[in-house]
Design an enzyme around this catalytic site. Structure first.
Site, PDB file in Angstrom:
ATOM      1  N   SER A 250       0.654  -1.225  -0.297  1.00 37.66           N
ATOM      2  CA  SER A 250      -0.885   0.023   0.248  1.00 37.66           C
ATOM      3  C   SER A 250       1.126   1.446   0.133  1.00 37.66           C
ATOM      4  CB  SER A 250      -0.860  -0.109   1.195  1.00 37.66           C
ATOM      5  OG  SER A 250       0.039   0.079   2.215  1.00 37.66           O
ATOM      6  N   LYS A 295      -5.920   4.888   8.342  1.00 36.72           N
ATOM      7  CA  LYS A 295      -4.862   5.008   8.211  1.00 36.72           C
ATOM      8  C   LYS A 295      -4.987   6.944   7.876  1.00 36.72           C
ATOM      9  CE  LYS A 295      -2.885   1.562   5.051  1.00 36.72           C
ATOM     10  NZ  LYS A 295      -2.224   1.230   3.775  1.00 36.72           N
TER      11      LYS A 295
END
Length: 358
Positions: A250, A295
């Site tokens: 990611s 996140k």
């Protein structure tokens, strides 16, 4: 009163002792790809001119409970109630009984691949040539290819037809019926590695014949040899990404942007604090990731003003956006670079923002 107290104690003990099939996600560390981590630069480039950078292009992470950790009922309830944590079924993070070691290995491989794709995407955006070729990525144990083809072998042709993309290999193999022979022209992995080290063309190729078998994955029967094909690259100069204890794909987008920033004059961010996430492929396409809600929380807690968000994650991220954080939708590295141009110019009204609809 005594009976109620004893019942409460019994329930609390049961909640602590009874394991439940869940795992927990929480915000993890965020690291500036333009800065340092553990005392050394995250991005180290040698053999090409680089430029000073300012601001932040932070990659973000998610902490997850380990595969062998068994959460109890009290922890699960606390996780469900906690605003910044997320409790999910254990099999969501560790399907098919995957062990901690297997998960760590898989994450390390994905992280390594994301670094390679980030380099390719950044250099392609800068029109810097990158040499690429198709390789044997993995060989299935017990398959017809075991002992004949090896990870790292460069596949030049299949049955005399030149191979340009990994998908070409499967397409050419499945033209056969199970039990038929396939001819691979390869550069052996050791020869390829030696050629790269000595900066020369490979000196020899080999022809390897493999007899196909029938697929056993439950789908329509087709010819297979038991390999997966991938892509390898030779870069015109050295790009090292120094970041330990991180896994998964990611961070690809943020690595690509960090590399691009260091190889171009000026500052992509204009000194602003930008964070983000997203996989990236060699063509610069940005893909979705897991745990985006965690996140965004971690990024905002460190001071991020803008968060580059894969388009397919926008709806989930927008459901509970941390106050003061602008979610910017991106599909490609070009989208991200365009958004950064607006951010450093202070023209943020027209940014493509995430909404609960996507």
């Amino acid at each position: 009163m005594l009976a109620s107290t004893l019942m409460l104690i019994a329930l609390l003990c049961a909640g602590v002792l009874i394991p439940v099939p869940y795992a927990e996600l929480s915000p993890g560390p965020t690291v500036n790809t333009l800065g340092e981590h553990d005392g050394e630069p995250v991005l180290q480039i040698a053999g090409h001119k680089t430029y000073p950078t300012t601001g932040h292009l932070n990659m973000t992470t998610v902490r997850v409970t380990s595969a062998d950790y068994r959460m109890n009922l009290v922890e699960a309830v606390y996780g469900w109630l906690a605003h910044d944590n997320k409790v999910v079924p254990h099999e969501t993070l560790y399907p098919d009984g995957k062990t901690e070691e297997e998960s760590t290995q898989e994450n390390a491989e994905e992280f390594s691949q994301s670094q390679e794709s980030a380099k390719v995407a950044a250099l392609k955006e800068l029109d810097i040539p990158v040499q690429s070729w198709v390789i044997v990525s993995t060989v299935v144990k017990g398959s017809p290819a075991e002992g004949r083809l090896h990870a790292g072998d460069v596949i030049k042709t299949v049955d005399g037809t030149a191979v340009k993309e990994p998908a070409d290999v499967a397409e050419l193999v499945t033209r056969h019926e199970p039990g038929e022979d396939v001819r691979f022209t390869i550069v052996p992995a050791k020869e390829q590695a030696a050629a790269e080290k000595e900066k020369r063309a490979p000196a020899r190729t080999e022809t390897v014949t493999v007899t196909t078998a029938a697929s056993d994955d439950g789908g329509e029967k087709r010819a297979v040899v038991g390999i997966s094909a991938g892509t390898d690259h030779t870069f015109p100069f050295t790009i090292d990404i120094k970041l330990a204890d991180v896994g998964g794909p990611s961070a690809g987008l943020m690595f690509a942007l960090g590399i691009y920033d260091k190889l171009t004059p000026g500052s992509l961010t204009g000194g602003r604090f930008v964070a983000g996430t997203g996989t990236i492929d060699d063509a610069g396409e940005v893909g979705p990731i897991g745990g985006v809600e965690m996140k965004t929380v971690g990024a905002r807690a460190k001071g991020a003003e803008f968060f580059l968000t894969p388009a397919d994650n926008c709806a989930a991220a927008a459901k509970d956006t941390p106050e003061g954080l602008t979610l910017v939708k991106v599909d490609t590295i070009e989208d991200a670079l365009g958004a950064l141009e607006d951010i450093r110019a202070g023209d943020t009204a027209g940014l493509p923002k995430c909404t609960s609809g996507g």
